[in-house]
Design a protein around this motif. Sequence first.
Motif, PDB file in Angstrom:
ATOM      1  N   ASP A 157     -16.943  61.618  73.949  1.00  0.00           N
ATOM      2  CA  ASP A 157     -16.000  60.954  73.055  1.00  0.00           C
ATOM      3  C   ASP A 157     -15.137  61.993  72.348  1.00  0.00           C
ATOM      4  OD1 ASP A 157     -16.982  58.460  73.705  1.00  0.00           O
ATOM      5  OD2 ASP A 157     -18.446  58.438  72.065  1.00  0.00           O
ATOM      6  N   MET A 158     -13.919  61.594  72.007  1.00  0.00           N
ATOM      7  CA  MET A 158     -12.994  62.537  71.384  1.00  0.00           C
ATOM      8  C   MET A 158     -13.562  63.116  70.091  1.00  0.00           C
ATOM      9  SD  MET A 158     -10.322  63.060  73.253  1.00  0.00           S
ATOM     10  CE  MET A 158      -9.171  63.781  72.095  1.00  0.00           C
ATOM     11  N   GLN A 159     -14.247  62.290  69.302  1.00  0.00           N
ATOM     12  CA  GLN A 159     -14.803  62.810  68.046  1.00  0.00           C
ATOM     13  C   GLN A 159     -15.945  63.803  68.280  1.00  0.00           C
ATOM     14  OE1 GLN A 159     -14.671  59.619  68.939  1.00  0.00           O
ATOM     15  NE2 GLN A 159     -16.520  58.476  68.389  1.00  0.00           N
ATOM     16  N   ASP A 160     -16.469  63.819  69.506  1.00  0.00           N
ATOM     17  CA  ASP A 160     -17.533  64.767  69.863  1.00  0.00           C
ATOM     18  C   ASP A 160     -16.995  65.903  70.732  1.00  0.00           C
ATOM     19  OD1 ASP A 160     -19.454  63.188  68.556  1.00  0.00           O
ATOM     20  OD2 ASP A 160     -19.745  61.936  70.323  1.00  0.00           O
ATOM     21  N   HIS A 161     -15.699  66.225  70.597  1.00  0.00           N
ATOM     22  CA  HIS A 161     -15.065  67.172  71.513  1.00  0.00           C
ATOM     23  C   HIS A 161     -15.743  68.538  71.533  1.00  0.00           C
ATOM     24  CE1 HIS A 161     -12.894  69.411  68.306  1.00  0.00           C
ATOM     25  NE2 HIS A 161     -12.854  68.243  67.691  1.00  0.00           N
ATOM     26  N   ASP A 174      -5.120  57.096  73.189  1.00  0.00           N
ATOM     27  CA  ASP A 174      -5.817  56.110  72.369  1.00  0.00           C
ATOM     28  C   ASP A 174      -5.494  56.353  70.891  1.00  0.00           C
ATOM     29  OD1 ASP A 174      -7.512  54.413  71.074  1.00  0.00           O
ATOM     30  OD2 ASP A 174      -9.345  55.126  72.031  1.00  0.00           O
ATOM     31  N   PRO A 175      -4.830  55.391  70.210  1.00  0.00           N
ATOM     32  CA  PRO A 175      -4.459  55.599  68.807  1.00  0.00           C
ATOM     33  C   PRO A 175      -5.665  55.887  67.904  1.00  0.00           C
ATOM     34  CG  PRO A 175      -3.336  53.669  69.702  1.00  0.00           C
ATOM     35  CD  PRO A 175      -4.345  54.101  70.727  1.00  0.00           C
ATOM     36  N   ALA A 176      -6.836  55.369  68.277  1.00  0.00           N
ATOM     37  CA  ALA A 176      -8.038  55.592  67.474  1.00  0.00           C
ATOM     38  C   ALA A 176      -8.451  57.054  67.458  1.00  0.00           C
ATOM     39  CB  ALA A 176      -9.187  54.729  68.005  1.00  0.00           C
ATOM     40  N   CYS A 177      -7.926  57.844  68.402  1.00  0.00           N
ATOM     41  CA  CYS A 177      -8.288  59.261  68.493  1.00  0.00           C
ATOM     42  C   CYS A 177      -7.294  60.166  67.773  1.00  0.00           C
ATOM     43  CB  CYS A 177      -8.384  59.675  69.959  1.00  0.00           C
ATOM     44  SG  CYS A 177      -9.604  58.747  70.916  1.00  0.00           S
ATOM     45  N   GLU A 178      -6.203  59.604  67.258  1.00  0.00           N
ATOM     46  CA  GLU A 178      -5.183  60.426  66.615  1.00  0.00           C
ATOM     47  C   GLU A 178      -5.735  61.191  65.412  1.00  0.00           C
ATOM     48  OE1 GLU A 178      -2.243  61.347  67.245  1.00  0.00           O
ATOM     49  OE2 GLU A 178      -1.570  60.054  68.882  1.00  0.00           O
ATOM     50  N   SER A 179      -6.661  60.559  64.682  1.00  0.00           N
ATOM     51  CA  SER A 179      -7.212  61.222  63.503  1.00  0.00           C
ATOM     52  C   SER A 179      -8.010  62.463  63.886  1.00  0.00           C
ATOM     53  CB  SER A 179      -8.090  60.253  62.712  1.00  0.00           C
ATOM     54  OG  SER A 179      -9.192  59.807  63.495  1.00  0.00           O
ATOM     55  N   VAL A 180      -8.647  62.426  65.055  1.00  0.00           N
ATOM     56  CA  VAL A 180      -9.402  63.593  65.520  1.00  0.00           C
ATOM     57  C   VAL A 180      -8.435  64.751  65.776  1.00  0.00           C
ATOM     58  CG1 VAL A 180     -10.965  64.495  67.289  1.00  0.00           C
ATOM     59  CG2 VAL A 180     -11.147  62.099  66.579  1.00  0.00           C
ATOM     60  N   LYS A 181      -7.318  64.451  66.432  1.00  0.00           N
ATOM     61  CA  LYS A 181      -6.305  65.473  66.686  1.00  0.00           C
ATOM     62  C   LYS A 181      -5.756  66.022  65.377  1.00  0.00           C
ATOM     63  CE  LYS A 181      -1.760  66.119  68.832  1.00  0.00           C
ATOM     64  NZ  LYS A 181      -0.659  65.472  69.577  1.00  0.00           N
ATOM     65  N   THR A 182      -5.491  65.141  64.417  1.00  0.00           N
ATOM     66  CA  THR A 182      -4.969  65.572  63.117  1.00  0.00           C
ATOM     67  C   THR A 182      -5.934  66.527  62.425  1.00  0.00           C
ATOM     68  OG1 THR A 182      -3.749  63.497  62.866  1.00  0.00           O
ATOM     69  CG2 THR A 182      -4.162  64.776  60.868  1.00  0.00           C
ATOM     70  N   ARG A 214     -11.073  62.840  79.533  1.00  0.00           N
ATOM     71  CA  ARG A 214     -11.065  61.406  79.232  1.00  0.00           C
ATOM     72  C   ARG A 214      -9.845  60.690  79.794  1.00  0.00           C
ATOM     73  NH1 ARG A 214     -14.859  59.286  76.633  1.00  0.00           N
ATOM     74  NH2 ARG A 214     -13.708  57.338  76.504  1.00  0.00           N
ATOM     75  N   PHE A 215      -8.660  61.280  79.626  1.00  0.00           N
ATOM     76  CA  PHE A 215      -7.423  60.583  79.969  1.00  0.00           C
ATOM     77  C   PHE A 215      -6.779  61.066  81.260  1.00  0.00           C
ATOM     78  CE2 PHE A 215      -7.431  60.804  75.169  1.00  0.00           C
ATOM     79  CZ  PHE A 215      -7.952  59.527  74.993  1.00  0.00           C
ATOM     80  N   GLY A 216      -7.189  62.228  81.748  1.00  0.00           N
ATOM     81  CA  GLY A 216      -6.602  62.783  82.960  1.00  0.00           C
ATOM     82  C   GLY A 216      -5.646  63.920  82.653  1.00  0.00           C
ATOM     83  N   ALA A 255       2.157  53.874  75.810  1.00  0.00           N
ATOM     84  CA  ALA A 255       1.236  54.166  74.712  1.00  0.00           C
ATOM     85  C   ALA A 255       1.880  53.820  73.370  1.00  0.00           C
ATOM     86  CB  ALA A 255       0.816  55.636  74.767  1.00  0.00           C
ATOM     87  N   SER A 256       1.279  54.302  72.285  1.00  0.00           N
ATOM     88  CA  SER A 256       1.803  54.016  70.952  1.00  0.00           C
ATOM     89  C   SER A 256       3.160  54.693  70.763  1.00  0.00           C
ATOM     90  CB  SER A 256       0.829  54.525  69.890  1.00  0.00           C
ATOM     91  OG  SER A 256       0.784  55.944  69.896  1.00  0.00           O
TER      92      SER A 256
END
Length: 388
Positions: A179-183, A283-291, A317-319, A344-345
Motif C-alpha cells: 500500500d502507498m502508506q506502507d511505501h 488514486d486521490p486517497a494516496c495524495e496525502s502520502v505523496k505530500t 501499484r499503478f504501472g 484521473a483527478s
Amino acid sequence: MSLPLWKIKRELKRVLPKTLETLAEPFRHLTFLPLYDLRKKRLMQVADGTLPPGPEIGIYLIFPDKGVLPSHMTMIHAMVRQGISPVVVSNCPLSPEDRATLASTAFRVIERPNIGYDFGGYRDGILSIADLLPGLKRLWVLNDSAWLIDATGSWFATARGLDRDFAGSVSNFGIRKVDMQDHTRIRWAFNTANRRFHYVSNAWCIGTRILSDPAFLKFWKRLQIRDSKQLTVRRGEVGFSQWVIRHGYTHGATHEIAGLDDALAHLSDSALDAVARHLLVIDPACESVKTDVLSLDPGTREGRAARITLCLTATARFGYLIAMPYYLLHHAQLPFFKKSVLAASADTVALALAIMNDLPGDTAAAIRDEALARARAKGTLPKVQAEA
C-alpha cells in the motif's frame, strides 16, 4: 440484529451481477467465441491498403471514436519508416475519408465492433494474416492507448536490439505491491515468476521463432474474448505473456524496472526531488502520502529514501507508464505517454499536462492538443485550462 432492508438491497445489487456472470461463464466459454467467429464476416469490414506485406507486419489497434487523429498517423508513419507494414484494426466504424487515409499508408484496414476490446482486435488482425505468419521476421502488436512521442520510431529499433523472441516496452506485476502508506516496506525484488506478471500490450514485438510455432496461432484462435476489461487483461495481456514464458521463449522489456531502485538512487537530490514531485499516484486517497514525503528535506538521507520508496511503490501499484511519465521522459527516454492518466483527478491531470510541456519534437503540440481535448471530454480538465 437484523440488517436494514436498504443494506440488503445494496449488497444484492453489488454481488448479484458478479454472481450471475460467474455462473454463466461456463456456458459463455463454450458458445461466445464460436458464435462470434460465425458472425464476424458480417460484423467486419476489410479494405486492402496500398502497401504490400513485408517481412515485418504491425497490428495497430485504434479506437478513433472522434475520428483518426494526427497521433494515429504519427504511429503509422513511424512504423512504415521502420520497414513495418501496418494492419490497422479499428474497433469502431471509420468515415470514408478516414478509411481512405489509413488505406493509403497501410497493408490492410479492418473495421470491427469493440468486442473483446484490444485483444478482440488483435485476434482478428492476427487471424487475418495467418497464412503470412510463418514467413515473417517479426510481428508487432500495438495500440493507441499511449501516444508515441518519438516520431522517428526509434523504440522499434530498441526492441529489435534486444534480440529476444518476445519484447515489450514495460512489464507489470514483476514486483510485489505494498500500500502507498506502507511505501517504506517495499522490497524491490523483480520476479517474472509472479502469477500475474505480464508485458504491457501497448507495444509488443514477436519474433520468428514464436511466429513459426503452430501453437502461436492456436493460442489466438482459442483466445476467449469477452466484453469485460478484467477478463481481457487476464486472458490476453497476462495470458499471452505467460504463454511465452511457459513455452521457454526468450523475453524482455526495452525499459526494464528491475534496476529502477538503483537508477533512482544515482539521481542527484534535485533530480530525484523533481521525479517525486512529478509522480502520478492516480488514486486521490494516496495524495496525502505523496505530500508527506515531499515535505521531507530532499537533501537528507530520510528525504531521499522516502522519495525513492514512494516512486517504487507507485510504479509497482499503478504501472511504470502510468506513474512515472516524467522520469521516463527525462531519464529513461521511453517514447510512450499513457492516455489513461487523463481520466484521473483534476490535480493529477494538471500535473500530467505540465509534464507534457516538455515533450520533444514536431508532434508535441498535436499530442498536447489531443490531451486537452481528451481531458475536456472526460470532465477532468483543470479549471484554469478549462477557462482558457
